[in-house]
Design an enzyme around this catalytic site. Structure first.
Site, mmCIF file in Angstrom:
data_model
loop_
_atom_site.group_PDB
_atom_site.id
_atom_site.type_symbol
_atom_site.label_atom_id
_atom_site.label_comp_id
_atom_site.label_asym_id
_atom_site.label_seq_id
_atom_site.Cartn_x
_atom_site.Cartn_y
_atom_site.Cartn_z
ATOM 1 N N THR A 169 0.847 -1.202 0.000
ATOM 2 C CA THR A 169 0.000 0.000 0.000
ATOM 3 C C THR A 169 0.883 1.253 0.000
ATOM 4 O OG1 THR A 169 -1.447 -1.331 1.409
ATOM 5 C CG2 THR A 169 -2.100 0.941 1.021
ATOM 6 N N ALA A 192 -0.935 -0.974 7.145
ATOM 7 C CA ALA A 192 -1.033 -1.729 8.408
ATOM 8 C C ALA A 192 -1.551 -3.122 8.094
ATOM 9 C CB ALA A 192 -1.967 -1.026 9.384
ATOM 10 N N ASP A 193 -1.313 -4.037 9.038
ATOM 11 C CA ASP A 193 -1.809 -5.412 8.869
ATOM 12 C C ASP A 193 -3.166 -5.599 9.527
ATOM 13 O OD1 ASP A 193 0.532 -6.326 7.492
ATOM 14 O OD2 ASP A 193 1.560 -6.021 9.392
ATOM 15 N N GLY A 222 4.125 -4.737 10.636
ATOM 16 C CA GLY A 222 5.406 -5.423 10.603
ATOM 17 C C GLY A 222 5.452 -6.706 9.805
ATOM 18 N N ARG A 223 4.360 -6.992 9.117
ATOM 19 C CA ARG A 223 4.403 -8.199 8.270
ATOM 20 C C ARG A 223 5.534 -8.084 7.231
ATOM 21 N NH1 ARG A 223 -0.651 -10.445 4.733
ATOM 22 N NH2 ARG A 223 0.187 -12.511 4.329
ATOM 23 N N GLU A 233 9.378 1.854 11.033
ATOM 24 C CA GLU A 233 8.017 2.390 10.863
ATOM 25 C C GLU A 233 7.535 3.061 12.144
ATOM 26 O OE1 GLU A 233 6.203 -0.623 7.470
ATOM 27 O OE2 GLU A 233 6.026 -1.185 9.565
#
Ligand code: 5RP
Length: 239
Positions: free
Chosen positions: A41, A96-97, A109-110, A117
Protein backbone atom coordinates in the site's frame (compact mmCIF):
# COMPACT_ATOMS: atom_id res chain seq x y z
CA UNK A 1 -16.11 -10.78 -3.36
CA UNK A 2 -16.91 -14.47 -2.77
CA UNK A 3 -17.60 -15.33 -6.40
CA UNK A 4 -14.51 -13.60 -7.77
CA UNK A 5 -11.55 -15.75 -8.77
CA UNK A 6 -8.52 -15.48 -6.46
CA UNK A 7 -6.73 -13.42 -9.12
CA UNK A 8 -9.67 -11.00 -9.50
CA UNK A 9 -9.94 -10.67 -5.73
CA UNK A 10 -6.21 -9.87 -5.43
CA UNK A 11 -6.52 -7.29 -8.22
CA UNK A 12 -9.51 -5.71 -6.46
CA UNK A 13 -7.62 -5.51 -3.14
CA UNK A 14 -4.67 -3.91 -4.95
CA UNK A 15 -7.07 -1.37 -6.46
CA UNK A 16 -8.46 -0.53 -3.01
CA UNK A 17 -4.93 -0.12 -1.64
CA UNK A 18 -4.10 2.23 -4.51
CA UNK A 19 -7.26 4.23 -3.82
CA UNK A 20 -6.43 4.70 -0.12
CA UNK A 21 -2.86 5.65 -1.05
CA UNK A 22 -3.98 8.18 -3.64
CA UNK A 23 -6.26 9.96 -1.16
CA UNK A 24 -3.53 10.04 1.49
CA UNK A 25 -1.06 12.08 -0.52
CA UNK A 26 -3.48 15.02 -0.37
CA UNK A 27 -2.07 15.51 3.15
CA UNK A 28 1.34 16.34 1.71
CA UNK A 29 2.10 19.98 0.95
CA UNK A 30 5.04 21.95 -0.36
CA UNK A 31 7.91 22.25 2.13
CA UNK A 32 6.89 19.27 4.27
CA UNK A 33 9.11 16.59 5.80
CA UNK A 34 7.31 13.30 5.21
CA UNK A 35 7.63 9.74 6.55
CA UNK A 36 7.28 7.05 3.91
CA UNK A 37 5.93 3.65 4.96
CA UNK A 38 6.72 0.17 3.70
CA UNK A 39 4.63 -2.51 1.98
CA UNK A 40 2.40 -2.80 -1.06
CA UNK A 41 0.00 0.00 0.00
CA UNK A 42 2.84 2.35 0.88
CA UNK A 43 4.41 1.52 -2.48
CA UNK A 44 1.33 2.90 -4.26
CA UNK A 45 1.59 6.02 -2.07
CA UNK A 46 5.27 6.57 -2.87
CA UNK A 47 4.52 6.15 -6.59
CA UNK A 48 1.74 8.73 -6.40
CA UNK A 49 3.97 11.10 -4.43
CA UNK A 50 6.76 10.70 -7.00
CA UNK A 51 4.24 11.64 -9.66
CA UNK A 52 3.38 14.87 -7.77
CA UNK A 53 7.08 15.68 -7.42
CA UNK A 54 7.51 15.16 -11.17
CA UNK A 55 4.39 16.91 -12.41
CA UNK A 56 3.84 19.68 -9.84
CA UNK A 57 7.43 20.24 -8.78
CA UNK A 58 6.30 19.52 -5.19
CA UNK A 59 9.20 20.31 -2.82
CA UNK A 60 9.36 17.80 0.04
CA UNK A 61 11.91 15.85 2.05
CA UNK A 62 11.31 12.25 3.06
CA UNK A 63 12.45 9.68 5.60
CA UNK A 64 11.68 6.18 4.28
CA UNK A 65 11.03 3.32 6.72
CA UNK A 66 12.99 0.62 4.85
CA UNK A 67 15.79 0.18 2.37
CA UNK A 68 13.13 -0.85 -0.21
CA UNK A 69 11.10 2.34 0.27
CA UNK A 70 14.31 4.41 0.20
CA UNK A 71 15.31 2.84 -3.13
CA UNK A 72 11.84 3.48 -4.55
CA UNK A 73 11.84 7.12 -3.35
CA UNK A 74 15.30 7.72 -4.80
CA UNK A 75 14.25 6.22 -8.14
CA UNK A 76 11.41 8.78 -8.22
CA UNK A 77 13.68 11.72 -7.31
CA UNK A 78 12.05 12.23 -3.91
CA UNK A 79 14.76 13.90 -1.77
CA UNK A 80 15.76 11.96 1.34
CA UNK A 81 16.33 13.68 4.68
CA UNK A 82 17.34 12.46 8.15
CA UNK A 83 16.51 13.07 11.81
CA UNK A 84 19.49 15.41 12.27
CA UNK A 85 18.02 17.86 9.75
CA UNK A 86 14.35 17.01 10.40
CA UNK A 87 13.82 15.78 13.97
CA UNK A 88 10.05 16.04 13.47
CA UNK A 89 8.06 15.07 10.41
CA UNK A 90 4.92 16.91 9.29
CA UNK A 91 3.18 13.72 8.27
CA UNK A 92 3.93 10.00 7.92
CA UNK A 93 1.86 7.67 5.76
CA UNK A 94 1.97 3.89 6.07
CA UNK A 95 -0.05 0.71 5.65
CA UNK A 96 -1.03 -1.73 8.41
CA UNK A 97 -1.81 -5.41 8.87
CA UNK A 98 -4.70 -4.91 11.28
CA UNK A 99 -6.60 -1.82 12.43
CA UNK A 100 -8.83 -2.10 15.48
CA UNK A 101 -12.06 -0.13 15.11
CA UNK A 102 -12.58 2.53 17.77
CA UNK A 103 -9.09 2.60 19.28
CA UNK A 104 -7.28 2.73 15.90
CA UNK A 105 -4.63 0.49 17.46
CA UNK A 106 -2.62 -1.35 14.82
CA UNK A 107 -0.60 -4.46 14.16
CA UNK A 108 2.24 -3.72 11.75
CA UNK A 109 5.41 -5.42 10.60
CA UNK A 110 4.40 -8.20 8.27
CA UNK A 111 6.86 -6.60 5.84
CA UNK A 112 9.58 -6.65 8.50
CA UNK A 113 9.95 -2.87 8.79
CA UNK A 114 8.13 -2.33 12.09
CA UNK A 115 11.01 -0.70 13.99
CA UNK A 116 11.75 2.08 11.50
CA UNK A 117 8.02 2.39 10.86
CA UNK A 118 7.36 3.03 14.54
CA UNK A 119 10.26 5.49 14.88
CA UNK A 120 8.93 7.43 11.89
CA UNK A 121 5.29 7.25 13.03
CA UNK A 122 6.02 8.62 16.52
CA UNK A 123 8.16 11.40 15.01
CA UNK A 124 5.29 12.65 12.85
CA UNK A 125 2.75 15.30 13.80
CA UNK A 126 0.18 13.30 11.82
CA UNK A 127 0.33 9.56 11.25
CA UNK A 128 -2.01 8.56 8.43
CA UNK A 129 -2.72 4.85 7.92
CA UNK A 130 -3.89 3.54 4.56
CA UNK A 131 -5.62 0.17 4.26
CA UNK A 132 -8.18 -1.79 2.32
CA UNK A 133 -11.23 -2.86 4.29
CA UNK A 134 -9.95 -6.42 4.90
CA UNK A 135 -7.55 -4.97 7.52
CA UNK A 136 -10.29 -3.72 9.85
CA UNK A 137 -10.85 -5.91 12.94
CA UNK A 138 -12.81 -5.77 16.17
CA UNK A 139 -10.06 -7.49 18.17
CA UNK A 140 -6.37 -7.27 17.33
CA UNK A 141 -4.59 -10.54 16.69
CA UNK A 142 -7.51 -12.26 14.98
CA UNK A 143 -5.87 -12.34 11.53
CA UNK A 144 -2.24 -11.58 12.21
CA UNK A 145 0.50 -12.50 14.66
CA UNK A 146 2.36 -9.70 16.40
CA UNK A 147 5.88 -9.42 14.95
CA UNK A 148 8.53 -8.81 17.58
CA UNK A 149 11.96 -7.54 16.52
CA UNK A 150 14.72 -8.91 18.74
CA UNK A 151 18.49 -8.94 18.68
CA UNK A 152 19.90 -12.15 17.15
CA UNK A 153 22.23 -13.04 20.03
CA UNK A 154 20.48 -15.37 22.45
CA UNK A 155 17.23 -15.25 20.47
CA UNK A 156 16.02 -18.65 21.73
CA UNK A 157 15.86 -17.24 25.27
CA UNK A 158 13.71 -14.31 24.15
CA UNK A 159 11.50 -16.63 22.09
CA UNK A 160 10.89 -18.69 25.23
CA UNK A 161 10.00 -15.60 27.29
CA UNK A 162 7.69 -14.34 24.53
CA UNK A 163 5.74 -17.62 24.71
CA UNK A 164 5.07 -16.85 28.36
CA UNK A 165 3.20 -13.65 27.40
CA UNK A 166 0.19 -15.78 26.41
CA UNK A 167 1.07 -16.45 22.77
CA UNK A 168 -0.36 -19.64 21.24
CA UNK A 169 2.79 -19.85 19.16
CA UNK A 170 5.97 -17.84 18.63
CA UNK A 171 7.73 -18.61 15.38
CA UNK A 172 11.03 -17.12 14.21
CA UNK A 173 10.54 -15.66 10.73
CA UNK A 174 12.63 -17.46 8.12
CA UNK A 175 13.64 -16.99 4.50
CA UNK A 176 12.66 -19.56 1.87
CA UNK A 177 16.03 -21.30 2.29
CA UNK A 178 15.34 -21.78 6.01
CA UNK A 179 17.79 -19.15 7.25
CA UNK A 180 16.57 -16.60 9.78
CA UNK A 181 15.01 -13.50 8.22
CA UNK A 182 17.06 -10.38 8.98
CA UNK A 183 15.55 -6.92 9.21
CA UNK A 184 17.17 -3.81 7.73
CA UNK A 185 18.52 -3.27 11.26
CA UNK A 186 20.21 -6.70 11.29
CA UNK A 187 17.81 -8.05 13.87
CA UNK A 188 15.45 -11.03 13.64
CA UNK A 189 11.67 -11.27 13.98
CA UNK A 190 9.57 -13.65 16.08
CA UNK A 191 5.90 -13.78 14.99
CA UNK A 192 3.72 -14.31 18.06
CA UNK A 193 0.15 -15.49 17.52
CA UNK A 194 -2.28 -14.50 20.30
CA UNK A 195 -5.48 -15.39 18.35
CA UNK A 196 -7.28 -12.51 20.10
CA UNK A 197 -5.63 -9.74 22.11
CA UNK A 198 -7.88 -8.66 24.97
CA UNK A 199 -5.54 -6.11 26.51
CA UNK A 200 -3.20 -4.57 23.90
CA UNK A 201 -1.64 -2.08 26.33
CA UNK A 202 -0.86 -4.78 28.90
CA UNK A 203 0.58 -7.05 26.23
CA UNK A 204 2.71 -4.25 24.74
CA UNK A 205 4.13 -3.52 28.21
CA UNK A 206 4.96 -7.18 28.82
CA UNK A 207 6.67 -7.67 25.45
CA UNK A 208 8.80 -4.52 25.63
CA UNK A 209 9.95 -5.37 29.15
CA UNK A 210 11.79 -8.48 27.90
CA UNK A 211 15.50 -7.71 27.60
CA UNK A 212 16.56 -8.48 24.04
CA UNK A 213 13.33 -7.21 22.50
CA UNK A 214 13.96 -4.14 20.35
CA UNK A 215 10.32 -3.34 19.57
CA UNK A 216 7.03 -4.94 18.54
CA UNK A 217 4.34 -4.46 15.95
CA UNK A 218 1.64 -3.15 18.30
CA UNK A 219 1.18 0.52 17.38
CA UNK A 220 -0.95 2.01 20.17
CA UNK A 221 -2.04 5.66 20.52
CA UNK A 222 -0.03 6.73 17.47
CA UNK A 223 -2.56 6.90 14.64
CA UNK A 224 -4.15 10.22 13.66
CA UNK A 225 -6.44 8.94 10.91
CA UNK A 226 -7.09 5.77 8.95
CA UNK A 227 -8.18 5.88 5.32
CA UNK A 228 -10.07 2.68 4.56
CA UNK A 229 -10.83 1.88 0.94
CA UNK A 230 -13.73 -0.51 0.49
CA UNK A 231 -16.11 -1.69 -2.20
CA UNK A 232 -18.60 0.99 -1.15
CA UNK A 233 -16.08 3.86 -1.10
CA UNK A 234 -13.53 5.55 1.14
CA UNK A 235 -14.06 5.82 4.90
CA UNK A 236 -12.07 8.06 7.25
CA UNK A 237 -11.61 6.83 10.82
CA UNK A 238 -10.30 9.50 13.20
CA UNK A 239 -8.69 9.04 16.59
C1 5RP B 1 5.51 -3.52 6.83
C2 5RP B 1 4.16 -3.14 7.29
C3 5RP B 1 3.13 -2.90 6.24
O1 5RP B 1 2.67 -1.59 6.34
C4 5RP B 1 2.01 -3.86 6.43
O2 5RP B 1 2.54 -5.17 6.41
C5 5RP B 1 0.94 -3.72 5.35
O3 5RP B 1 1.46 -4.16 4.13
P1 5RP B 1 0.62 -4.12 2.79
O4 5RP B 1 0.36 -2.69 2.49
O5 5RP B 1 1.52 -4.80 1.79
O6 5RP B 1 -0.67 -4.90 3.01
O7 5RP B 1 3.87 -3.01 8.45
O8 5RP B 1 6.37 -3.78 7.89
Amino acid sequence: MADLSAQDAAARVAELKREAATHAIAYIEDGMAVGLGTGSTAKFMIDALGERVRREGLKIRAIPTSEASAAQAQSLNIPITNFADDPYLDVAIDGADEVQTGSLFLIKGRGGALLREKIVAVSARKFIVIVDESKIVTDLGTHMPVPVEIIPWGWERVENLLRQTGAKSCIPRRNEDGSLYMTDNHNIIIDCDYERIENPRGLADRIISITGVVDHGLFLDITTEVLVAGVSGLQRLKA
